[in-house]
Design a protein around this motif. Structure first.
Motif, mmCIF file in Angstrom:
data_model
loop_
_atom_site.group_PDB
_atom_site.id
_atom_site.type_symbol
_atom_site.label_atom_id
_atom_site.label_comp_id
_atom_site.label_asym_id
_atom_site.label_seq_id
_atom_site.Cartn_x
_atom_site.Cartn_y
_atom_site.Cartn_z
ATOM 1 N N GLU A 140 -8.652 -8.073 -9.610
ATOM 2 C CA GLU A 140 -7.788 -6.894 -9.554
ATOM 3 C C GLU A 140 -7.469 -6.515 -8.114
ATOM 4 N N GLN A 141 -8.482 -6.582 -7.246
ATOM 5 C CA GLN A 141 -8.203 -6.235 -5.858
ATOM 6 C C GLN A 141 -7.212 -7.214 -5.248
ATOM 7 N N GLU B 224 0.492 -7.564 -4.930
ATOM 8 C CA GLU B 224 1.685 -6.859 -5.396
ATOM 9 C C GLU B 224 2.220 -5.892 -4.362
ATOM 10 N N LEU B 225 1.342 -5.435 -3.494
ATOM 11 C CA LEU B 225 1.815 -4.614 -2.401
ATOM 12 C C LEU B 225 1.915 -5.536 -1.204
ATOM 13 N N GLU C 228 -14.303 2.966 7.048
ATOM 14 C CA GLU C 228 -14.681 4.302 7.458
ATOM 15 C C GLU C 228 -16.190 4.528 7.440
ATOM 16 N N ALA C 229 -16.885 3.643 6.752
ATOM 17 C CA ALA C 229 -18.322 3.875 6.573
ATOM 18 C C ALA C 229 -19.093 3.716 7.866
ATOM 19 N N ALA C 230 -18.486 3.073 8.859
ATOM 20 C CA ALA C 230 -19.214 2.782 10.080
ATOM 21 C C ALA C 230 -19.547 4.032 10.879
ATOM 22 N N ARG D 228 -4.970 -8.799 -6.917
ATOM 23 C CA ARG D 228 -3.675 -8.543 -7.521
ATOM 24 C C ARG D 228 -2.982 -7.363 -6.839
ATOM 25 N N VAL D 229 -3.769 -6.294 -6.599
ATOM 26 C CA VAL D 229 -3.177 -5.117 -5.973
ATOM 27 C C VAL D 229 -2.648 -5.469 -4.595
ATOM 28 N N GLN E 47 -3.826 -4.946 2.949
ATOM 29 C CA GLN E 47 -4.845 -3.979 2.571
ATOM 30 C C GLN E 47 -5.954 -3.990 3.605
ATOM 31 N N GLN E 48 -6.364 -2.801 3.975
ATOM 32 C CA GLN E 48 -7.504 -2.778 4.885
ATOM 33 C C GLN E 48 -8.784 -2.703 4.070
ATOM 34 N N GLU F 33 -21.157 1.296 -3.702
ATOM 35 C CA GLU F 33 -19.867 1.947 -3.667
ATOM 36 C C GLU F 33 -19.174 1.821 -5.011
#
Lengths: 459, 383
Positions: free
Chosen positions: B362-363, B369-370, B380-382, B365-366, B374-375, B7
């Motif tokens: 980075e993930q 900061e939010l 969705e790949a399932a 951090r994102v 985060q999911q 990915e």
């Protein structure tokens, strides 16, 4: 299915094979447990013979080193005869037809000792008489005591071949039924679900001005099989035209043909009165077609580039992204901030990589980008797939607003709520043909489901 | 297969520097790599019963003398141009292994033409350079056309074209362009008025710095500007990062492949010019060979960044030039090749490690900061 074959791990729950729980880490574990998978897309080496393909990866050895071709041939013959597969071991695979290749795939998993076969959409690539042959083979396998998991969207086929049917919708089991007790109509209802919301009544914004006109569009695969056949429709300004259909019935190819990503010799496309059939993808985009792709990771984003570079993607000929041959960094960055603001993309900044955002925020960025630059037509392919509920509602709102402002939208979706809720006109696509026109204001799930799955003819 | 890396771009993307690292991390990786390379080389030296400190001091001493610095710059110029030629392709996922054949064939033809002195003076110099660029571009275009119209992998075709270029080049020299001087068969020397003047860049050095250093610097700047500031460069990088996304965005991948191969070959045509117009003035058996492969290593080392490749080219050139000094210490000069190999490998490993660190950082951090949770991006790949 991927979990059953060890390609993905379950978060919870367990799998039992012959009563004993198993945990698969790789497909090799699944094979060892006697589970074999026949993929929808064949995984065969064309320039090798059937025998070589079958033994590839589990070659019989003689004295530890030499290949024991004779033993392999004998074993293949035995399996082929036992199940009536009629496979000739010494023919190169490239000389075989699709049906024969599929039998080679089946033989491949049997050769590895599988007792449970998973068939993923096995009939998708077959013509009717090949389907008949496949079903005969499958019945033969079952008679010999094998278990088959047959995954298909085509209801009539499932009803004919299965001993038990489990319906899965959005990742959960809806029902398990006996094919003797259900009709295809009942099955369609189960598949589609009957909890569809009543379409909201609202003012139509459809105008008389045709934005996109598609005439007699036919798309063929490399081997000449038509995947889209004689499709014609008009989308007017301010209209959302929904295409309903079970996935894999030509929607993706239709979209790619309109975008110019896939060559189509037959048919004409007219955008705002201008023939665009021979235009390149870039020219079509510059001409005012926005595109929300079905697979945002493959077609919509550069995952390892910052958001502002993703803003440029697909819009690299237009302001505010470029000035002549030069990238306008300031312009692109400012406009990315605008999109982040207006479309509520949750991100710490425009310099993070697109991959760091969640699916919903990635999709909002794409929607914002494609709505920029006053598009005439927006192709929205599964615009809310894999996004959270909040982002979904936001994306729907943006589509409605744009439609009210006179945007023509081609909406392709597997989500019937979305189709019925947003569309002004609804067409049903089946095996590459438009088979029905439906009024989204008073369609019933039965009608839509039947038309989509081909269970009943016409509406 | 496992979906862990697929990915997120491949290992190859990171190896070829198509993934950027920001801030101090961009510095961390090469430093780690050089330290690691020095360590490994020390181990090898110790195993051979030599004193690593003495060896490194000798190398450093040699490298800081004015004369050696000029020599290092001169070789480095050729290495740098070669790395640029390779990097143009790398940024788009094209492996132009044929840089080697392209520059040698370009040098033969250009040398033949320059030696014939069809036009006088500076015009001759310009003609030689232009012809070299054209020959390199055309030779490379063959591979581009084969790839686009016949689906032939450019890796295979350029390797084979290298062999053809070698044969074709020697045929040109022996049958048409060559003159025998003593027992050295080479092209007719290019007249004095068409030589590239040297620059007294380093004080106290008896050796002048090759004038092509200016060309190399300009090329490096042009490389950066074209890739990072132009629409063409954006399309090239987009194609390298995701061909499918590029197609959906209206980039004509076929056109990009041909243009990129032509550009790569055009730059490759310049590799032999510092030597031809600034040192040997003719193409003979002594003309440096294998620069194209050195360029591949340096492009990897510098991760396709114009500054990184400049540092890489100088490092490589320093090691090559100073290797003879090691023989004074009775150390085999091949130890330098071990070091060069280890540097490239450790750069790749170091960047991989730093990249993984950055990805997670980075993930995190994102999501920090939010405030919103985060999911997992895979949900969705399932389906």
């Amino acid at each position: 299915m991927k979990i059953l074959y060890g390609m993905q791990r379950p978060d919870e729950g367990e799998i039992r094979v012959n009563g004993s729980p198993v945990a698969f880490h790789t497909p090799a574990d699944a094979i060892a447990a006697g589970i074999g998978m026949v993929h929808q897309h064949f995984m065969l080496a064309d320039n090798l013979t059937v025998l070589e393909n079958v033994v590839l990866g589990s070659e019989p050895r003689r004295a530890g080193i030499a290949l024991d071709i004779a033993a392999a041939r004998k074993k293949i013959k035995e399996i082929s005869d036992a199940y009536g597969l009629g496979v000739r071991p010494d023919v190169p695979v490239e000389e075989l037809g699709v049906g024969d290749r599929q039998r080679v795939e089946i033989l491949k998993v049997l050769y590895r000792g599988a007792r449970i076969l998973i068939l993923d959409e096995p009939t998708a690539v077959l013509v009717p008489h090949e389907v008949e042959e496949l079903f005969d083979n499958l019945r033969g396998l079952v008679r010999e005591g094998l278990t088959i998991l047959f995954i298909s969207h085509k209801l009539d086929e499932v009803l004919r071949v299965a001993d038990e049917i489990t319906v899965i919708r959005r990742g959960t089991t809806v029902a398990t039924v006996n094919p003797k007790d259900v009709t295809s109509r009942k099955l369609a209802e189960l598949m589609v679900g009957s909890e569809l919301p009543s379409p909201e009544t609202r003012e139509s914004t459809v105008t008389d001005v045709v934005a996109l006109s598609v005439r007699d569009l036919t798309v063929r695969t490399a081997d000449g099989r038509p995947v889209v056949e004689n499709v014609s429709f008009d989308i007017r300004k301010g209209e959302v035209l929904g295409i309903a259909g079970v996935e894999g019935n030509g929607q993706a190819e239709l979209v790619e043909a309109i975008m110019g990503m896939r060559p189509c010799e037959v048919g004409t496309l007219t955008l705002g009165g201008v023939d665009i059939s021979r235009w390149s993808t870039l020219k079509r985009r510059a001409g005012g077609i926005g595109y929300i792709p079905e697979d945002r990771h493959r077609h919509g984003l550069l995952l390892e580039s910052p958001l502002w570079e993703n803003r440029i993607l697909g819009h690299q000929t237009r302001r505010p992204n470029v000035k002549g041959p030069w990238i306008d960094r300031a312009g692109a960055r400012a406009d990315t901030r605008r999109i982040v603001e207006e479309y509520d993309v949750r991100t710490p900044g425009i310099d993070v990589d697109a991959a760091a955002l969640s699916g919903g925020n990635q999709q909002k960025l794409i929607v914002g980008r494609e709505m920029s630059g006053d598009p005439v037509l927006l192709i929205a392919s599964h615009p809310t797939r894999g996004v959270d509920v909040g982002a979904q509602a936001a994306i729907w709102d943006h589509l409605r607003t744009a439609r009210a402002a006179g945007l023509a939208v081609l909406l392709i979706s597997a989500d019937l709520d979305e189709l019925i809720g947003l569309s002004d006109t609804l067409k049903v696509i089946l095996r590459g043909r438009i088979v029905a026109d439906v009024d989204p204001a008073n369609v019933t799930p039965e009608q839509l489901g039947s038309a989509m799955t081909g269970a009943g003819e016409g509406v | 297969m496992s979906g862990r890396t697929s990915e997120y771009g491949g290992f190859l993307d990171r190896m070829l520097g198509r993934v950027r690292l920001g801030g101090w991390l961009a510095v961390a990786a090469p430093v780690i790599a050089v330290v690691f390379a020095v360590l490994i080389t020390s181990v090898v030296l110790l195993a051979a019963g030599k004193d690593p400190v003495e060896a490194f001091t000798t190398l450093a001493d040699y490298g800081t003398q004015p004369r050696s610095m000029a020599l290092i710059l001169n070789t480095g110029v050729m290495y740098y141009i070669s790395a640029l030629a390779v990097a143009v392709g790398f940024r788009m996922n094209l492996f132009n292994i044929g840089v080697d054949g392209q520059y040698r064939l370009a040098a033969v033809v250009a040398a033949g033409l320059g030696g014939a002195a069809v036009v006088p003076g500076v015009l001759n110099l310009v003609l030689v350079v232009v012809v070299a660029v054209l020959v390199g571009a055309l030779w490379s275009a063959i591979a581009g056309l084969l790839r686009v119209y016949r689906g032939v992998s450019e890796v295979i075709s350029t390797i084979m074209l290298n062999a053809i270029a070698t044969g074709f080049g020697s045929w040109l020299v022996t049958e048409h362009l060559g003159v025998l001087t003593g027992n050295d068969l080479g092209t007719r020397p290019i007249p004095d008025d068409a030589h590239m003047p040297g620059i007294p860049l380093i004080a106290g050095s008896p050796v002048l710095v090759n004038g092509f250093i200016v060309v190399a610097v300009l090329l490096g700047i042009a490389y950066w500007v074209v890739l990072n500031r132009t629409r063409f460069g954006f399309e090239l990088r987009a194609t390298g990062k995701s061909e499918s996304a590029a197609v959906a965005s209206g980039v004509s991948v076929k056109k990009m492949i041909i243009v990129t191969m032509v550009m790569s070959g055009a730059v490759a045509g310049l590799i032999g010019m510092p030597e031809l117009l600034g040192a040997s003035y003719k193409y003979s058996n002594n003309f440096p060979a294998g620069l194209g492969f050195t360029g591949i290593a340096i492009a990897l080392l510098g991760r396709n960044s114009p500054v990184g490749m400049a540092v890489g080219a100088l490092l490589w050139s320093f090691l090559d030039n100073s290797s003879n000094q090691l023989q004074l210490l009775d150390i085999s000069k091949e130890i330098v090749q071990i070091m060069q190999g280890v540097v490239v490998l450790s750069v790749i490993v170091a960047y991989e490690l730093v990249h993984r660190y950055r990805l997670v950082a980075e993930q995190r951090r994102v999501s920090r900061e939010l405030a919103a949770p985060q999911q997992a991006p895979k949900a969705e790949a399932a389906a």
